[in-house]
Design a protein around this motif. Structure first.
Motif, mmCIF file in Angstrom:
data_model
loop_
_atom_site.group_PDB
_atom_site.id
_atom_site.type_symbol
_atom_site.label_atom_id
_atom_site.label_comp_id
_atom_site.label_asym_id
_atom_site.label_seq_id
_atom_site.Cartn_x
_atom_site.Cartn_y
_atom_site.Cartn_z
ATOM 1 N N LEU A 38 7.391 1.784 -78.578
ATOM 2 C CA LEU A 38 6.610 1.325 -79.725
ATOM 3 C C LEU A 38 5.627 0.279 -79.221
ATOM 4 C CD1 LEU A 38 6.045 0.837 -82.804
ATOM 5 C CD2 LEU A 38 7.902 -0.845 -82.712
ATOM 6 N N ILE A 39 4.381 0.408 -79.607
ATOM 7 C CA ILE A 39 3.358 -0.582 -79.265
ATOM 8 C C ILE A 39 2.874 -1.214 -80.562
ATOM 9 C CG2 ILE A 39 1.044 -0.932 -78.334
ATOM 10 C CD1 ILE A 39 1.567 1.475 -76.509
ATOM 11 N N ILE A 40 2.885 -2.537 -80.606
ATOM 12 C CA ILE A 40 2.319 -3.275 -81.734
ATOM 13 C C ILE A 40 1.130 -4.024 -81.169
ATOM 14 C CG2 ILE A 40 2.715 -5.005 -83.511
ATOM 15 C CD1 ILE A 40 5.717 -4.290 -83.310
ATOM 16 N N SER A 41 -0.056 -3.706 -81.662
ATOM 17 C CA SER A 41 -1.282 -4.204 -81.057
ATOM 18 C C SER A 41 -2.190 -4.844 -82.094
ATOM 19 C CB SER A 41 -2.000 -3.024 -80.380
ATOM 20 O OG SER A 41 -3.207 -3.426 -79.805
ATOM 21 N N GLY A 42 -2.851 -5.932 -81.689
ATOM 22 C CA GLY A 42 -3.805 -6.609 -82.557
ATOM 23 C C GLY A 42 -5.226 -6.361 -82.098
ATOM 24 N N GLY A 43 -6.101 -6.063 -83.024
ATOM 25 C CA GLY A 43 -7.490 -5.762 -82.708
ATOM 26 C C GLY A 43 -8.278 -6.940 -82.179
ATOM 27 N N MET A 44 -7.803 -8.161 -82.427
ATOM 28 C CA MET A 44 -8.514 -9.353 -81.969
ATOM 29 C C MET A 44 -7.814 -9.989 -80.764
ATOM 30 S SD MET A 44 -9.595 -10.779 -85.782
ATOM 31 C CE MET A 44 -9.115 -12.396 -85.413
ATOM 32 N N ASP A 45 -6.906 -9.246 -80.134
ATOM 33 C CA ASP A 45 -6.151 -9.731 -78.974
ATOM 34 C C ASP A 45 -7.118 -10.060 -77.837
ATOM 35 O OD1 ASP A 45 -4.426 -10.145 -76.831
ATOM 36 O OD2 ASP A 45 -3.053 -8.572 -77.475
ATOM 37 N N GLN A 46 -7.017 -11.272 -77.320
ATOM 38 C CA GLN A 46 -7.865 -11.680 -76.199
ATOM 39 C C GLN A 46 -7.089 -11.751 -74.891
ATOM 40 O OE1 GLN A 46 -9.754 -15.312 -77.482
ATOM 41 N NE2 GLN A 46 -11.141 -14.214 -78.825
ATOM 42 N N TYR A 69 -1.165 -0.645 -85.192
ATOM 43 C CA TYR A 69 -2.383 -1.385 -84.859
ATOM 44 C C TYR A 69 -2.831 -2.216 -86.058
ATOM 45 C CZ TYR A 69 -7.214 -2.188 -83.434
ATOM 46 O OH TYR A 69 -8.413 -2.755 -83.098
ATOM 47 N N TYR A 70 -2.946 -3.519 -85.832
ATOM 48 C CA TYR A 70 -3.425 -4.442 -86.865
ATOM 49 C C TYR A 70 -4.798 -4.949 -86.456
ATOM 50 C CZ TYR A 70 1.430 -4.561 -88.452
ATOM 51 O OH TYR A 70 2.677 -4.217 -88.906
ATOM 52 N N GLU A 71 -5.828 -4.498 -87.137
ATOM 53 C CA GLU A 71 -7.211 -4.827 -86.779
ATOM 54 C C GLU A 71 -7.482 -6.329 -86.743
ATOM 55 O OE1 GLU A 71 -11.501 -3.466 -86.641
ATOM 56 O OE2 GLU A 71 -9.862 -2.155 -87.141
ATOM 57 N N ASP A 72 -6.948 -7.076 -87.679
ATOM 58 C CA ASP A 72 -7.270 -8.505 -87.810
ATOM 59 C C ASP A 72 -6.193 -9.422 -87.227
ATOM 60 O OD1 ASP A 72 -9.681 -7.902 -89.113
ATOM 61 O OD2 ASP A 72 -8.663 -7.753 -91.032
ATOM 62 N N MET A 73 -5.437 -8.963 -86.260
ATOM 63 C CA MET A 73 -4.392 -9.771 -85.640
ATOM 64 C C MET A 73 -4.769 -10.094 -84.208
ATOM 65 S SD MET A 73 -1.764 -10.377 -87.575
ATOM 66 C CE MET A 73 -0.428 -9.776 -88.529
ATOM 67 N N TRP A 74 -4.125 -11.155 -83.715
ATOM 68 C CA TRP A 74 -4.340 -11.587 -82.332
ATOM 69 C C TRP A 74 -3.255 -11.003 -81.441
ATOM 70 C CZ3 TRP A 74 -8.808 -14.129 -81.286
ATOM 71 C CH2 TRP A 74 -9.502 -14.626 -82.374
ATOM 72 N N HIS A 75 -2.902 -11.709 -80.368
ATOM 73 C CA HIS A 75 -1.960 -11.189 -79.382
ATOM 74 C C HIS A 75 -0.519 -11.139 -79.898
ATOM 75 C CE1 HIS A 75 -0.328 -10.259 -75.457
ATOM 76 N NE2 HIS A 75 0.504 -11.283 -75.551
ATOM 77 N N ASP A 76 -0.077 -12.168 -80.579
ATOM 78 C CA ASP A 76 1.319 -12.264 -81.002
ATOM 79 C C ASP A 76 1.451 -11.782 -82.447
ATOM 80 O OD1 ASP A 76 3.988 -12.769 -81.102
ATOM 81 O OD2 ASP A 76 3.831 -14.936 -80.884
ATOM 82 N N CYS A 77 1.292 -10.496 -82.660
ATOM 83 C CA CYS A 77 1.286 -9.905 -84.008
ATOM 84 C C CYS A 77 2.555 -10.216 -84.796
ATOM 85 C CB CYS A 77 1.131 -8.391 -83.925
ATOM 86 S SG CYS A 77 -0.410 -7.852 -83.211
ATOM 87 N N ILE A 78 3.685 -10.236 -84.126
ATOM 88 C CA ILE A 78 4.956 -10.415 -84.823
ATOM 89 C C ILE A 78 5.098 -11.829 -85.378
ATOM 90 C CG2 ILE A 78 7.451 -10.395 -84.512
ATOM 91 C CD1 ILE A 78 7.048 -8.051 -82.595
ATOM 92 N N ALA A 79 4.558 -12.813 -84.659
ATOM 93 C CA ALA A 79 4.700 -14.210 -85.098
ATOM 94 C C ALA A 79 3.565 -14.654 -86.035
ATOM 95 C CB ALA A 79 4.735 -15.132 -83.886
ATOM 96 N N GLU A 80 2.513 -13.883 -86.146
ATOM 97 C CA GLU A 80 1.377 -14.287 -86.999
ATOM 98 C C GLU A 80 1.696 -14.077 -88.464
ATOM 99 O OE1 GLU A 80 -2.361 -12.586 -85.807
ATOM 100 O OE2 GLU A 80 -2.070 -13.218 -83.767
#
Length: 80
Positions: A38-46, A69-80
């Motif tokens: 499973l990949i959980i990815s943020g679109g704003m991940d830097q 895929y969460y377009e408006d999330m950063w690297h740590d999607c689970i903690a945001e």
């Protein structure tokens, strides 16, 4: 205010070298990855390019794989 969950120390050269090597080699191993994942990815991940998750999904021969895929999330999607 410093975030206690962020490492503010510099990265050792050996650690950086290993990370760069792994990042260069990883895409070449995607087609050989057959385990469920499973990949959980943020679109704003830097930190990790979100395209890497899409590429792994596309190339992996695993029968059990999913990308969230969460377009408006950063690297740590689970903690945001």
């Amino acid at each position: 205010m410093k975030d206690p969950y962020i490492n503010w120390n510099s990265t050792l050269p050996g650690t950086g070298r290993v990370l760069l090597k792994m990042m260069r080699e990883a895409p070449h191993s995607f087609q050989n990855y057959k385990k469920p994942f499973l990949i959980i990815s943020g679109g704003m991940d830097q930190i990790v390019d979100p395209e890497v998750g899409h590429e792994l999904i596309r190339l992996s021969t695993s029968n059990d794989k999913e990308l969230i895929y969460y377009e408006d999330m950063w690297h740590d999607c689970i903690a945001e």
